[in-house]
Design a protein around this motif. Sequence first.
Motif, PDB file in Angstrom:
ATOM      1  N   TYR A 177      14.288 -29.569 -34.397  1.00 33.38           N
ATOM      2  CA  TYR A 177      15.281 -28.641 -33.916  1.00 33.38           C
ATOM      3  C   TYR A 177      16.488 -28.848 -34.712  1.00 33.38           C
ATOM      4  CZ  TYR A 177      17.906 -25.156 -31.096  1.00 33.38           C
ATOM      5  OH  TYR A 177      18.514 -24.110 -30.771  1.00 33.38           O
ATOM      6  N   SER A 178      17.012 -27.721 -35.486  1.00 32.18           N
ATOM      7  CA  SER A 178      18.367 -27.952 -36.337  1.00 32.18           C
ATOM      8  C   SER A 178      19.265 -26.857 -35.823  1.00 32.18           C
ATOM      9  CB  SER A 178      17.818 -28.402 -37.533  1.00 32.18           C
ATOM     10  OG  SER A 178      19.220 -28.177 -38.530  1.00 32.18           O
ATOM     11  N   ASN A 179      20.520 -26.930 -35.781  1.00 32.95           N
ATOM     12  CA  ASN A 179      21.133 -25.758 -35.724  1.00 32.95           C
ATOM     13  C   ASN A 179      22.008 -25.230 -36.978  1.00 32.95           C
ATOM     14  OD1 ASN A 179      23.154 -27.416 -35.455  1.00 32.95           O
ATOM     15  ND2 ASN A 179      23.716 -27.055 -33.674  1.00 32.95           N
ATOM     16  N   SER A 180      21.380 -25.814 -38.310  1.00 32.67           N
ATOM     17  CA  SER A 180      22.115 -25.728 -39.509  1.00 32.67           C
ATOM     18  C   SER A 180      21.180 -25.287 -40.714  1.00 32.67           C
ATOM     19  CB  SER A 180      23.097 -26.544 -39.711  1.00 32.67           C
ATOM     20  OG  SER A 180      22.387 -27.905 -39.991  1.00 32.67           O
ATOM     21  N   LEU A 181      21.831 -24.960 -41.815  1.00 28.80           N
ATOM     22  CA  LEU A 181      20.957 -24.891 -43.110  1.00 28.80           C
ATOM     23  C   LEU A 181      20.748 -26.169 -43.765  1.00 28.80           C
ATOM     24  CD1 LEU A 181      22.400 -21.475 -44.482  1.00 28.80           C
ATOM     25  CD2 LEU A 181      20.301 -21.955 -43.257  1.00 28.80           C
ATOM     26  N   ARG A 182      19.462 -26.312 -44.166  1.00 30.79           N
ATOM     27  CA  ARG A 182      19.346 -27.492 -44.961  1.00 30.79           C
ATOM     28  C   ARG A 182      19.044 -26.910 -46.602  1.00 30.79           C
ATOM     29  NH1 ARG A 182      15.948 -32.094 -42.251  1.00 30.79           N
ATOM     30  NH2 ARG A 182      16.839 -32.094 -40.103  1.00 30.79           N
ATOM     31  N   ILE A 226      16.335 -16.989 -48.935  1.00 34.03           N
ATOM     32  CA  ILE A 226      15.196 -17.277 -48.015  1.00 34.03           C
ATOM     33  C   ILE A 226      15.287 -18.336 -47.413  1.00 34.03           C
ATOM     34  CG2 ILE A 226      12.547 -17.241 -48.126  1.00 34.03           C
ATOM     35  CD1 ILE A 226      12.813 -15.850 -50.809  1.00 34.03           C
ATOM     36  N   ILE A 227      15.061 -18.257 -45.949  1.00 37.30           N
ATOM     37  CA  ILE A 227      15.369 -19.344 -45.105  1.00 37.30           C
ATOM     38  C   ILE A 227      14.049 -19.509 -44.267  1.00 37.30           C
ATOM     39  CG2 ILE A 227      16.522 -20.570 -43.168  1.00 37.30           C
ATOM     40  CD1 ILE A 227      18.959 -18.431 -43.853  1.00 37.30           C
ATOM     41  N   SER A 228      13.219 -20.650 -44.208  1.00 40.61           N
ATOM     42  CA  SER A 228      11.991 -21.123 -43.624  1.00 40.61           C
ATOM     43  C   SER A 228      12.616 -22.011 -42.423  1.00 40.61           C
ATOM     44  CB  SER A 228      10.910 -21.758 -44.577  1.00 40.61           C
ATOM     45  OG  SER A 228       9.999 -22.006 -43.741  1.00 40.61           O
ATOM     46  N   SER A 229      11.883 -21.608 -41.485  1.00 40.17           N
ATOM     47  CA  SER A 229      12.294 -22.333 -39.949  1.00 40.17           C
ATOM     48  C   SER A 229      10.899 -22.897 -39.787  1.00 40.17           C
ATOM     49  CB  SER A 229      12.880 -21.591 -38.855  1.00 40.17           C
ATOM     50  OG  SER A 229      12.113 -20.140 -38.787  1.00 40.17           O
ATOM     51  N   LYS A 230      10.165 -23.057 -40.430  1.00 40.36           N
ATOM     52  CA  LYS A 230       8.767 -23.720 -40.112  1.00 40.36           C
ATOM     53  C   LYS A 230       8.838 -25.088 -39.664  1.00 40.36           C
ATOM     54  CE  LYS A 230       3.901 -23.938 -41.740  1.00 40.36           C
ATOM     55  NZ  LYS A 230       3.080 -23.678 -42.853  1.00 40.36           N
ATOM     56  N   ASN A 231       9.479 -25.869 -40.532  1.00 36.44           N
ATOM     57  CA  ASN A 231       9.586 -27.150 -39.980  1.00 36.44           C
ATOM     58  C   ASN A 231      10.961 -27.576 -39.556  1.00 36.44           C
ATOM     59  OD1 ASN A 231       7.049 -27.648 -41.378  1.00 36.44           O
ATOM     60  ND2 ASN A 231       8.092 -27.681 -43.353  1.00 36.44           N
ATOM     61  N   PHE A 232      11.918 -26.952 -39.768  1.00 37.46           N
ATOM     62  CA  PHE A 232      13.267 -27.117 -39.264  1.00 37.46           C
ATOM     63  C   PHE A 232      13.941 -25.821 -38.783  1.00 37.46           C
ATOM     64  CE2 PHE A 232      12.570 -30.143 -42.820  1.00 37.46           C
ATOM     65  CZ  PHE A 232      12.714 -31.228 -42.060  1.00 37.46           C
ATOM     66  N   GLY A 233      14.435 -25.562 -37.676  1.00 36.45           N
ATOM     67  CA  GLY A 233      14.956 -24.272 -37.222  1.00 36.45           C
ATOM     68  C   GLY A 233      15.635 -24.644 -35.959  1.00 36.45           C
TER      69      GLY A 233
END
Length: 670
Positions: free
Chosen positions: A415-420, A584-591
Amino acid sequence: MEEGLCQNSVPGSGLVDRTRIVEVKPLRSLAPVLPKSLQLSTSARYPSGFPPFVLFEEPEESQPSPTHMPTPIRSYRKPLDGEEETPGGVSGDTSSPMERVNGKSVDDSPKRPVQHMKNCKSSQKRRTKTQDFGSSSSVGGISITQRDDGDREVVNLVLMTFDSLRRRLCQLEDSKELNTLLGAKRPDLRASNVMTGKAFRTNMRRRVGAVPGVEIGDIFFLRMEMCHVGLHAQTMSGIDYMSAKDELQEEPVALSIVSSGVYDNDAEDEDVLIYTGQGENFNKKDKHVVDQKLHRGNLALDRSSYRKNEVRVIRGLRDAGNKNAKVYVYDGLYKIQDSWIEKGKSGGGVFKYKFVRLPGQPSAFAVWKSIQKCKTGSSSRTGLILADLSTGVESIPVSLVNDVDNEKGPSFFTYSNSLRDSKPFSLVQSSYGCNCNKTCVPGDLSCSCIQRNEGDFPYIANGVLVSRKPLVHECGPMCKCFPNCKNRVSQTGLKLQMEVFKTENRGWGLRSFDPIRAGTFICEYAGEVVDRTKVYKNGGFNDEYVFDTSRIYNPFKWNYEPSLLEEISSNVSTEDYTIPSPLIISSKNFGNVARYMNHSCSPNVFWQPVLYAENNQYFLHVVFFALGHIPPMTELTYDYGCSGHGDGSSAPQGIKKCLCGSSKCRGSFG
């Protein structure tokens, strides 16, 4: 008169001779006496132990009561011409128009004595005059037919237009740009005046029962909104009514009521409401003992109790986001099962009505009651898996529940509430942050962040977005303003209590315990910024948790119409997004919770590109806002868009069958 009636407005069962009560003339009124035939038929309608409502025409001059006892029932009358009624309903009773339903009777129930309707007819004439909007066949996209009878699409259009005007007027008021010629400073009143002047409303034909396009569970943050869609025509009074005419008589019937807590209304039972009639000066410090009168709204409720017609019930509840405001929820159709008189808080006689909800209707108020129990911990959450899916990352816990099947949770992710790995963008502006002290002030054109937003502060109270923009520029870490600046809405984390839940057929979904106002910040789409080649391998699609700004999204209008405020349209920015470079943002592993929002072809959430500076560089963010008012526990959805590759049997791997269930479903997405 019987001693029991003088001492208490609700005599005990079996202690009162009703025949003697009806035949005795009250001291304070020499009203005519009912014939025994009517007396028997009337008393039979009420339960033992409660006096019935009986209307009499009282002489124009009546002597004041020598005591502070409840007025005998027979002395209740309608107001004389020019006589004002004690404020009632929620904060006062306006003169409610009493109109016929297409000139015909709404019921053929047994006849009652014909009452004089002089006041009501004059009110009808006044209303007819104020509603003469001209002969235009269509104003603002609403035809004459749609003004009388709407549907879901028209109702949503009216509500969205009203709120867009209100938000814009709030923005102008905040920046002190509101011209004094615009009239009232209250943005909701001004927006309502504009809508009324343009005939931008629907369901103006008054009716008993359901209102076309308004669904049970719909929420409203202002009474004006209910007026413009025909749910409740009174801006202040709690009782809305009209006149009904059959072959021998014309009398008022209740259409809707608002129960908002000003009166001592019992709302503990989810399907039963004990509603207090209007009257008595509840809000006055020098209040004196005043009996409620059986006229106007009270008379309409009494007639509806006799006719057994359906009455719309709207419940007013405290707004958690604004302690000084209320949220109104439409709870469906009720019928009046019983009515009586009892002693009110001020010592006067008040009318009580027992409303019972018709069976087979969707839950509305019951949902609010269950939420309150969950929040207070008085009941356990059915199917609760985790109390906080965010593991403390969010300031407000995000619960995870499954009351559908035995699945224990979604696939593992961090769980992360920011962009990586976000990539910066180079813009024309040389200055990265503003130099404002403490916080940015709306209307301060020296603020560089406000300048980037075309001179407008993008948000109003409670972080509500005013308009969709090609880009919204927020203050960031490079700005000198305080971290609590109102132009940092998307950077402050969740403000709504969210819940990830298992849906029936679309995997996991997201919903909120709180009612959400249009334009409210939902969340950012957090995750890992990735390259297109990583997501679309070999022309296919291998990531279900992805957001791509380069997809094709159905256009829609959300902003206010400048012509309604007589603004120059060229000064209003377009709603088409300006993306410096595809993201393009992927939340598969972090999101965060955004990864659980499902697709819908008729969404209630939209995304907005937001830009702010960090480490001397600009970074783009995808932020979600409420498209319209969203009732609590309603699934949050947005439009996933399409890749533009087409569909059908030759569709690429990313195209999926849509199960949103919308009447406008496109059949596929992705």
